[in-house]
Motif scaffolding. Structure first.
Motif, PDB file in Angstrom:
ATOM      1  N   ALA A  60     101.187  25.952  39.314  1.00 51.85           N
ATOM      2  CA  ALA A  60     100.900  27.183  38.568  1.00 51.85           C
ATOM      3  C   ALA A  60      99.867  26.914  37.483  1.00 51.85           C
ATOM      4  O   ALA A  60      99.031  27.766  37.169  1.00 51.85           O
ATOM      5  CB  ALA A  60     102.188  27.731  37.956  1.00 51.85           C
ATOM      6  N   GLN A 139     105.771  25.810  35.543  1.00 49.59           N
ATOM      7  CA  GLN A 139     105.866  26.434  36.861  1.00 49.59           C
ATOM      8  C   GLN A 139     106.716  27.707  36.796  1.00 49.59           C
ATOM      9  O   GLN A 139     106.378  28.736  37.402  1.00 49.59           O
ATOM     10  CB  GLN A 139     106.475  25.459  37.870  1.00 49.59           C
ATOM     11  CG  GLN A 139     105.900  24.063  37.873  1.00 49.59           C
ATOM     12  CD  GLN A 139     104.396  24.035  37.889  1.00 49.59           C
ATOM     13  OE1 GLN A 139     103.754  24.803  38.604  1.00 49.59           O
ATOM     14  NE2 GLN A 139     103.813  23.157  37.093  1.00 49.59           N
ATOM     15  N   MET A 140     107.813  27.648  36.064  1.00 47.04           N
ATOM     16  CA  MET A 140     108.688  28.818  35.957  1.00 47.04           C
ATOM     17  C   MET A 140     108.040  29.928  35.121  1.00 47.04           C
ATOM     18  O   MET A 140     108.196  31.116  35.421  1.00 47.04           O
ATOM     19  CB  MET A 140     110.034  28.422  35.360  1.00 47.04           C
ATOM     20  CG  MET A 140     110.754  27.312  36.118  1.00 47.04           C
ATOM     21  SD  MET A 140     110.928  27.638  37.877  1.00 47.04           S
ATOM     22  CE  MET A 140     112.428  28.601  37.895  1.00 47.04           C
ATOM     23  N   ALA A 143     105.728  31.620  37.381  1.00 45.01           N
ATOM     24  CA  ALA A 143     106.450  32.471  38.328  1.00 45.01           C
ATOM     25  C   ALA A 143     106.778  33.830  37.705  1.00 45.01           C
ATOM     26  O   ALA A 143     106.604  34.877  38.330  1.00 45.01           O
ATOM     27  CB  ALA A 143     107.734  31.773  38.765  1.00 45.01           C
ATOM     28  N   VAL A 162     112.409  32.940  41.562  1.00 45.14           N
ATOM     29  CA  VAL A 162     111.817  31.667  41.968  1.00 45.14           C
ATOM     30  C   VAL A 162     112.869  30.567  41.980  1.00 45.14           C
ATOM     31  O   VAL A 162     112.965  29.777  42.927  1.00 45.14           O
ATOM     32  CB  VAL A 162     110.664  31.278  41.023  1.00 45.14           C
ATOM     33  CG1 VAL A 162     110.217  29.845  41.276  1.00 45.14           C
ATOM     34  CG2 VAL A 162     109.488  32.207  41.223  1.00 45.14           C
ATOM     35  N   PHE A 426     102.491  32.520  44.289  1.00 46.57           N
ATOM     36  CA  PHE A 426     103.950  32.406  44.227  1.00 46.57           C
ATOM     37  C   PHE A 426     104.427  31.223  45.078  1.00 46.57           C
ATOM     38  O   PHE A 426     105.291  30.442  44.661  1.00 46.57           O
ATOM     39  CB  PHE A 426     104.587  33.708  44.713  1.00 46.57           C
ATOM     40  CG  PHE A 426     106.084  33.734  44.591  1.00 46.57           C
ATOM     41  CD1 PHE A 426     106.689  33.997  43.377  1.00 46.57           C
ATOM     42  CD2 PHE A 426     106.892  33.482  45.687  1.00 46.57           C
ATOM     43  CE1 PHE A 426     108.067  34.018  43.248  1.00 46.57           C
ATOM     44  CE2 PHE A 426     108.279  33.497  45.574  1.00 46.57           C
ATOM     45  CZ  PHE A 426     108.863  33.770  44.348  1.00 46.57           C
ATOM     46  N   VAL A 429     103.922  28.006  43.307  1.00 47.48           N
ATOM     47  CA  VAL A 429     105.018  27.691  42.392  1.00 47.48           C
ATOM     48  C   VAL A 429     106.206  27.123  43.174  1.00 47.48           C
ATOM     49  O   VAL A 429     106.803  26.111  42.784  1.00 47.48           O
ATOM     50  CB  VAL A 429     105.443  28.943  41.604  1.00 47.48           C
ATOM     51  CG1 VAL A 429     106.635  28.637  40.714  1.00 47.48           C
ATOM     52  CG2 VAL A 429     104.276  29.456  40.759  1.00 47.48           C
ATOM     53  N   LEU A 430     106.532  27.750  44.313  1.00 44.36           N
ATOM     54  CA  LEU A 430     107.660  27.282  45.108  1.00 44.36           C
ATOM     55  C   LEU A 430     107.481  25.834  45.544  1.00 44.36           C
ATOM     56  O   LEU A 430     108.398  25.011  45.447  1.00 44.36           O
ATOM     57  CB  LEU A 430     107.842  28.160  46.359  1.00 44.36           C
ATOM     58  CG  LEU A 430     108.264  29.612  46.165  1.00 44.36           C
ATOM     59  CD1 LEU A 430     108.444  30.283  47.519  1.00 44.36           C
ATOM     60  CD2 LEU A 430     109.546  29.706  45.362  1.00 44.36           C
TER      61      LEU A 430
END
Length: 585
Positions: A60, A139-140, A143, A162, A426, A429-430
């Motif tokens: 991200a 990263q979160m 998201a 997420v 997205f 990020v995953l």
């Protein structure tokens, strides 16, 4: 800005999530053994692993953070790209083959290959958990920033979605599913970023409607914008309650060219170098913000436009992070050098990157996959420069949220492209979060439970502990992602790199290249590097301002980035302690 959800984006988003989960469940059969769960059985082809390196690394921060920083400040964001890419040189020439030879499943395997020491296992496992959590935060945050315009959900809901999806991915198939999700994500991210860049060059540069000759004086799009958050939480935007109903208002989109060379109003299609040359001779409107506390308990944030020469946009030093490039203060210069050192040294120290070397069959495959990763990552980082500058001149970005620059740029070119770019981001990020959680769960199950406490575990029991750890780490990452909502994801990643480089790199390099390294030296270096970098970050001005809500001038740390102090401290510690304990080593 308040975003209306897009039906197209929701459909594409759900398709991507379904495909990701489908891959995970299909590959679940490979995760029945410890080697299958933690290292995908060592059977991943080197080319797939190389692209998965890119999918794992292009997080991200790389996509949302760098594009957003370039869109708001210009060339400064590209300095992150340079630092991130340069770090792969260390990984290729220093780490790739030895780490594959020494290790089995985790970072601690490599460090402990000579000593079989519980203290090394424990300290390396703690370091893996701390670095993974620090890296999980941006990263979160990214998201949450993505799901807001995509589905119309609040930030906390995006973070929770997420977290839930990633926990399912990791629990179902471990590293096997994570690798192929990262391969898919890396391929799509580079491909569609290339398409977006071509469209930016085809569109060229255009003077914003509100800056053209004959535009009304005092046009609101060229004026200061304000956000007042009252003591009871109500948001007042430009004097009106925030919303899209009668008597409500919202922020105006920003990102405009105010003048072009020779008085032109638009350029038409431009080549890659021509785009940069024309922008250098143009004038762009950049925005700055300042926040004050009012007597009634409300908070007022003022966003102010500033016409900026294109030549200045393409020079470093516009952002607070890189002001040290132009500043005369020694602290600012040290902060800049410290960040670049952390980016250069941090790549080869990230646990979720290091464990990817265990998924290929031998050292030659590890080296070749690193070369493929460098090529994929380098191409993407070149594209981020054009995507960031394209967002800066798109007239579509949110003045309050730099992380949304790339998706909103795509929306200005079409709803389908917005849906695809957002869904790929997205998936980005995953993929990264999955790798981090696999690294963290391996540290708990393989290093702490099996090696430190020497619990006699079957493969099934070790995998079950890893899955429980994955759930706990995932939930903790969700909470931190909600807490750090307002911070730029790129800045947060700089902190993660500093902690990783300070805690992990000194002991790993000295183990590989100095025969006098002892187990006490490795343990001490990890703990000193980790604790000193964490203490520095927690006592920095940025943490005082953005997390504690205190005056940054009262922070004891002289600058925010600790790497220039804590990385050499880690090397000094491993050398000094090893010399003192060598006779017993």
């Amino acid at each position: 800005m308040i975003f209306e959800p897009s039906t197209t984006a929701v459909v594409v988003f759900l398709l991507f999530v379904a495909a990701t989960l489908g891959i995970s469940f299909k590959l679940g059969a490979q995760a029945k053994s410890t080697k299958g769960y933690f290292a995908a059985g060592g059977s991943i082809p080197w080319f797939v692993n190389g692209v998965a390196f890119a999918g794992d690394y292009l997080s991200a921060a790389s996509f949302l953070g760098i594009c957003g920083m370039i869109a708001f400040y210009g060339y400064d964001g590209f300095l992150y790209s340079i630092g991130y890419l340069a770090g792969w040189i260390v990984a290729l020439f220093v780490i790739a083959e030895p780490i594959r030879r020494l290790g089995k499943y985790t970072f601690a395997d490599a460090l402990d290959s000579r000593f079989h020491s519980r203290s090394i296992r424990l300290s390396a496992a703690i370091s893996t958990l701390v670095v993974s959590l620090f890296y999980l935060i941006p990263q979160m945050v990214g998201a949450g920033a993505l799901v807001k315009p995509l589905l119309g959900f609040p930030h906390w809901a995006g973070v929770s979605i997420v977290g839930a999806v990633v926990i399912l991915i990791v629990v179902s198939a471990g590293m096997a599913s994570t690798t192929y999700v990262q391969f898919l994500k890396g391929s799509l991210l580079v491909f569609f970023s290339g398409i977006l860049t071509v469209m930016i060059l085809q569109r060229g540069l255009t003077v914003g409607e509100h800056y053209r000759p004959g535009a009304k004086a005092g046009d609101p799009f060229a004026r200061t914008q304000t956000l007042r958050v009252t003591a009871d939480g109500q948001r007042i935007v430009n004097g009106l309650p925030q919303g899209h109903g009668p008597g409500e208002g919202d922020f105006w989109p920003i990102g405009h060219v105010s003048t072009l060379p020779d008085g032109k109003l638009e350029t038409g299609p431009l080549g890659p170098l021509e785009f940069l040359a024309v922008l250098q001779q143009s004038e762009v409107v950049l925005w700055s913000s300042a926040t004050t506390k009012e007597a009634d308990g409300s908070t007022l944030t003022t966003f102010t436009p500033r016409a900026t020469p294109g030549a200045e946009v393409l020079r470093p030093g516009n952002s607070p992070t890189f002001k040290g490039v132009r500043s005369e203060r020694i602290q600012d210069k040290l902060n800049f050098l410290s960040l670049m050192l952390a980016l250069f040294c941090g790549t080869a120290s990230l646990p979720h990157i290091l464990i990817r070397y265990y998924t290929v069959k031998d050292q030659a495959a590890a080296r070749k996959s690193t070369v493929v990763g460098i090529a994929s990552i380098g191409l993407f980082y070149i594209l981020t420069l054009y995507m960031g500058l394209g967002a800066m001149t798109s007239g579509a970005i949110d003045v309050t949220n730099s992380n949304m620059a790339a998706p909103l740029l795509a929306r200005s070119m079409g709803e389908l492209l917005f849906a695809l770019i957002s869904a790929i981001a997205f998936t980005t990020v995953l993929g990264t979060v999955s790798g981090l959680i696999v690294a963290a769960s391996g540290a708990v199950a393989h290093d702490i439970a099996a090696s430190v406490f020497r619990v006699n575990l079957t493969d099934h029991e070790k995998i079950r502990i890893a899955k429980i750890a994955a759930v706990v780490v995932g939930v903790l990452a969700m909470a931190l992602g909600i807490l750090f909502e307002k911070m730029n994801v790129n800045f947060l990643v700089g902190w993660a790199f500093s902690v990783a480089a300070s805690a992990n790199l000194p002991s790993l390099v000295m183990l590989l290249f100095w025969k006098g390294t002892t187990k006490q030296g490795i343990t001490a270096a990890i703990l000193v590097g980790m604790l000193s970098s964490l203490a520095w970050i927690l006592l920095s001005g940025d943490t005082f301002r953005d997390i504690y809500g205190l005056d940054p001038g009262t922070a004891p740390a002289p600058f925010s980035q600790p790497g220039i102090v804590t990385i050499p401290l880690g090397f000094a510690t491993v050398i000094a302690v090893s010399l003192l304990t060598r006779s017993r080593g």
